[in-house]
Design an enzyme around this catalytic site. Structure first.
Site, PDB file in Angstrom:
ATOM      1  N   ASP A  15      61.422  56.291  54.391  1.00 25.70           N
ATOM      2  CA  ASP A  15      60.481  57.509  54.737  1.00 25.70           C
ATOM      3  C   ASP A  15      59.942  58.162  53.709  1.00 25.70           C
ATOM      4  OD1 ASP A  15      59.024  59.064  56.574  1.00 25.70           O
ATOM      5  OD2 ASP A  15      60.669  60.395  56.989  1.00 25.70           O
ATOM      6  N   SER A  16      59.075  58.918  53.860  1.00 24.18           N
ATOM      7  CA  SER A  16      58.634  59.890  52.658  1.00 24.18           C
ATOM      8  C   SER A  16      59.537  61.057  52.575  1.00 24.18           C
ATOM      9  CB  SER A  16      57.132  60.485  53.204  1.00 24.18           C
ATOM     10  OG  SER A  16      57.315  61.032  54.364  1.00 24.18           O
ATOM     11  N   TYR A  49      53.558  61.873  53.080  1.00 22.94           N
ATOM     12  CA  TYR A  49      52.443  60.912  53.113  1.00 22.94           C
ATOM     13  C   TYR A  49      51.115  61.068  53.915  1.00 22.94           C
ATOM     14  CZ  TYR A  49      55.676  57.473  50.838  1.00 22.94           C
ATOM     15  OH  TYR A  49      56.562  56.764  50.084  1.00 22.94           O
ATOM     16  N   GLY A  50      51.304  61.902  54.830  1.00 19.78           N
ATOM     17  CA  GLY A  50      50.087  62.067  55.872  1.00 19.78           C
ATOM     18  C   GLY A  50      48.954  62.498  55.176  1.00 19.78           C
ATOM     19  N   CYS A  67      58.422  55.866  59.097  1.00 21.68           N
ATOM     20  CA  CYS A  67      57.476  56.838  58.451  1.00 21.68           C
ATOM     21  C   CYS A  67      56.094  56.473  59.347  1.00 21.68           C
ATOM     22  CB  CYS A  67      57.076  56.589  57.058  1.00 21.68           C
ATOM     23  SG  CYS A  67      55.639  57.619  56.559  1.00 21.68           S
ATOM     24  N   ASN A  68      55.687  57.167  60.367  1.00 20.84           N
ATOM     25  CA  ASN A  68      54.555  56.809  60.911  1.00 20.84           C
ATOM     26  C   ASN A  68      53.274  56.706  60.237  1.00 20.84           C
ATOM     27  OD1 ASN A  68      55.004  57.450  64.164  1.00 20.84           O
ATOM     28  ND2 ASN A  68      56.218  58.894  63.125  1.00 20.84           N
ATOM     29  N   THR A  69      53.050  57.544  59.180  1.00 22.75           N
ATOM     30  CA  THR A  69      51.875  57.158  58.316  1.00 22.75           C
ATOM     31  C   THR A  69      52.089  55.815  57.777  1.00 22.75           C
ATOM     32  OG1 THR A  69      51.844  59.603  58.118  1.00 22.75           O
ATOM     33  CG2 THR A  69      50.573  58.025  56.417  1.00 22.75           C
ATOM     34  N   GLU A  86      62.640  71.104  60.120  1.00 24.90           N
ATOM     35  CA  GLU A  86      63.456  71.254  58.908  1.00 24.90           C
ATOM     36  C   GLU A  86      64.067  72.579  58.768  1.00 24.90           C
ATOM     37  OE1 GLU A  86      60.208  70.285  56.096  1.00 24.90           O
ATOM     38  OE2 GLU A  86      60.245  68.277  56.708  1.00 24.90           O
ATOM     39  N   CYS A  98      56.455  61.403  65.967  1.00 25.31           N
ATOM     40  CA  CYS A  98      56.829  61.894  64.637  1.00 25.31           C
ATOM     41  C   CYS A  98      58.397  61.601  64.524  1.00 25.31           C
ATOM     42  CB  CYS A  98      56.341  63.127  64.291  1.00 25.31           C
ATOM     43  SG  CYS A  98      56.901  63.997  62.907  1.00 25.31           S
ATOM     44  N   THR A  99      59.044  61.171  63.341  1.00 26.69           N
ATOM     45  CA  THR A  99      60.374  61.125  63.348  1.00 26.69           C
ATOM     46  C   THR A  99      61.032  62.273  63.266  1.00 26.69           C
ATOM     47  OG1 THR A  99      60.269  61.043  60.901  1.00 26.69           O
ATOM     48  CG2 THR A  99      60.401  58.708  62.191  1.00 26.69           C
ATOM     49  N   HIS A 100      60.230  63.555  63.121  1.00 23.92           N
ATOM     50  CA  HIS A 100      61.139  64.677  62.980  1.00 23.92           C
ATOM     51  C   HIS A 100      61.301  65.404  64.463  1.00 23.92           C
ATOM     52  CE1 HIS A 100      59.783  65.191  58.924  1.00 23.92           C
ATOM     53  NE2 HIS A 100      60.232  66.406  58.904  1.00 23.92           N
TER      54      HIS A 100
END
Length: 276
Positions: free
Chosen positions: A14-15, A46-47, A77-79, A157, A193-195
């Site tokens: 992931d980023s 990355y987005g 990573c979705n992007t 975060e 989103c992975t968050h």
């Protein structure tokens, strides 16, 4: 007897740290597998990058993981999942590659009897319409509404995952999204989103009870488990698997934030700094 390839680790990248929700789900689904996680923290997010740049980054991170002998790659990573999968599959034709968008799209289509699907994600993922495209390939008649929820990333975060503040932000985002559907009620809501899985309890509290919550981390883990089983690549070892963490910048910050997403302590000494 476990084959040599089955003993190899699964690569995850992931980023940053959001993909650790995917790793957490993978660990729950595949307790005997070894994992190698790479967070490209030097170049996040990355987005905000072009598709060509994200693809270049994804190829570089994948090369590092392939050089470490991974047997399967998870693009957490979705992007990167939305733009880089074809190039990764072309560059590494023998490597199974699984992104986070397609499994989430399939799960929400299975759980949308009326074809009403809501998607929340970052602004970049909403803008490139990757979830919409994946859903419509499976359910052309689906009604889809999307909403960027960028503040969710900051809350996750910071570790602010519960309580009235988080629920208030969730309600502010979700109420207008629900209003786009008849009776304010989609069949399901995709956490795109992975968050977002760390905020799932707060999101669930402000959703109508009938709306199914689709966690793309869990659906990706299920997809990986099926892929490994179908290829005869499951690790049959009796002992628990291991996890190795790599970051391209600031291992201390990675470990501090990573503990939030893994919901357990992650010592900075367990995170190795690597250069791409």
């Amino acid at each position: 007897m476990t084959s040599d390839i089955a003993r190899r680790p699964i690569g995850v990248f992931d980023s940053g740290v959001g993909g650790l929700t995917v790793l957490k789900a993978l660990r729950a689904a595949l307790p005997h597998e070894d994992f190698l996680y790479l967070g490209d923290t030097a170049r996040l997010p990355y987005g905000t990058k072009s598709g060509a740049t994200v693809t270049r980054y994804a190829l570089q991170t994948t090369k590092l993981l392939v050089d470490q002998g991974v047997k399967l790659l998870v693009v957490a990573c979705n992007t990167a999942s939305s733009v880089a999968l074809p190039d990764l599959e072309e560059a590494y034709p023998g490597l199974p590659v699984i992104g986070v968008i397609e499994p989430g799209a399939r799960a929400c289509c299975r759980n949308a009897p009326r074809g009403r699907i809501a998607v929340i994600a970052t602004a970049g993922t909403v803008r490139n319409a990757a979830y919409q495209a994946a859903i419509l390939r499976l359910r052309p008649e689906a009604t889809i509404a999307t909403r960027p929820c960028q503040l969710f990333v900051s809350l996750a975060e910071e570790g602010w995952t519960h309580g009235p503040l988080v629920e208030g932000v969730a309600a502010r985002y979700l109420e207008p999204l629900m209003a786009e559907f008849p009776d304010h009620e989609p069949d399901c809501l995709v956490l795109g989103c992975t968050h977002f899985p760390v905020l799932a309890p707060a999101i669930r509290k402000v959703l109508p009870k009938e709306v199914r919550l689709i966690d793309s981390a869990e659906t990706t883990a299920q997809c990986v488990a099926r892929e490994l089983e179908s290829r005869g690549m499951l690790n049959a070892a009796a002992e628990p698997g291991t996890e190795t963490f790599l970051a391209t910048d600031d291992p201390e910050r990675f470990a501090r934030m990573g503990a939030i997403f893994l919901e357990r302590e992650l010592p900075a000494s367990d995170v190795a700094l690597v250069d791409l």
